[in-house]
Design an enzyme around this catalytic site. Sequence first.
Site, PDB file in Angstrom:
ATOM      1  CG  HIS A 273      -2.167   0.840   1.018  1.00 16.08           C
ATOM      2  ND1 HIS A 273      -2.174   2.032   0.310  1.00 16.08           N
ATOM      3  CD2 HIS A 273      -3.452   0.669   1.430  1.00 16.08           C
ATOM      4  CE1 HIS A 273      -3.391   2.547   0.315  1.00 16.08           C
ATOM      5  NE2 HIS A 273      -4.180   1.741   0.979  1.00 16.08           N
TER       6      HIS A 273
ATOM      7  CB  SER B  53     -22.281  12.444  -3.853  1.00 19.36           C
ATOM      8  OG  SER B  53     -21.960  12.045  -2.537  1.00 19.36           O
TER       9      SER B  53
ATOM     10  CG  ASP C 181     -12.215  -8.221 -21.616  1.00 20.38           C
ATOM     11  OD1 ASP C 181     -11.532  -9.278 -21.595  1.00 20.38           O
ATOM     12  OD2 ASP C 181     -13.167  -8.051 -22.407  1.00 20.38           O
TER      13      ASP C 181
END
Length: 457
Positions: free
Chosen positions: A165, A277, A400
């Site tokens: 991270h 939102s 993909d």
Amino acid sequence: MANFPSLKLIDVCKVSPPPAAAVVPSSLPLTFFDLLWLRFLPTQRLFFYEFPSNEISFHDVIVPKLKSSLSLTLQHYLPLAGNLVWPSQSDVPVIEFHEGDGVSMTVAESDGDFYHLSSNGFRKVSEFHHLVPELPVFHDRAAVIAIQVTKFQNEGFSIGITHHHAILDGRSSTSFIKSWAQMCIEESSVPISEQMPLYDRSIINDPKDFAKLYAKAWQDIEGPNNRSLNLKFPKTIPGLIRSTLEFTHQNIQKLNEWILNKKIKNENFDSSSSDISSFAIATAYLCVCTAKLEGLKEGELWFVFAADARIRLKPQVPLNYFGNCLVAGFVRLERFELLRENGIIFACDEISKAIRNLDGGALNGCENWGSIMSQLTYDYSETQAISLAGSPRFGVYNADFGFGKPKKVEIVSAESPYFFSLTDSRNSDAVMEIGVVKERDEMEAFVAIFNQGFESI
């Protein structure tokens, strides 16, 4: 990596960028944004793919294509093939790449149930552990990323990615995954320009040397001058269950209309607050559901979320900047307010206010972030706030590799009852997927509360 009964190891290899293909910096220092996560647990994402046809060979076609395209991608993401080190002469850790370095890739076969694991239903968190690789981390160096490709009994395969991270945030890691996927489809050595990572560290303005301040905070933990790169992991809670819930467009619209109708009836209604939102609505709803599950009428419930600072800094940081660039929003919610009829309005207003505060001053209080993060990382038990992993804006379901879009994406490292993971969805009716982890009885109760809330509005 432990060898589980359901896993058969086929190959463990190193995938390196093409020789002499260094087109990006071979040494990269960490910024203060990166240093916040220096010893935080790594991020693990798992992508499930169905086989496009029975005629495509996993070992002869899919694995070779993934390896060759990964090698080509790494010439543009050279730091991923290197290691994190902390030289004695350096104030901060540095990512270094040397010729011959590469990314560890494991190829395996599992007798696990592909369609069960890639479903939304209840699944044991332990069922996912052997599908994501461990990150090679030592006292004096740490790998940046590790990959595992696992085949399931002629039904599909998974790609498990574990990354440090302190090197990558969600936007950077997703950009890498999409670049790799594009390379795999096009078999080209050049990704589209929008995905080319930007490594210029001078973009991150640090006139007060926050990087040195944060580095010292880590050195002082179990120090002095503790330069260890070992990671700290939370204690494992046995018996946890993973499930996926969906916020549909209808759910969000229904909640939005209900909130606005309630507000309009209020004499002090501010029309400027009518634009809410989807993030604020969804997370406010999760906070209310959590408060109802826990049933505590007194005290506070904390909600902490990470926000992309690239668009909030002045000057703005380009979206293709490589590294961490996150700021945190902290929301303190009174439990008795959450449990009232208008609890979601209260939570939504507080979360929206925290978002606006970040837009107006993303770095407010940042001089204290290093010490706060280092202390919390060394005692995860002190972290009892609701927090999030991922974002529906990353578009992970667009990854993909030429074999179709993912059937399911899981954030495996989000493995705490206080963590919710957020992703976009393959289902066009859904705004986002919510990954939930809890003990079975709490999971059953939480799912019931989550579903009943929509019915009662």
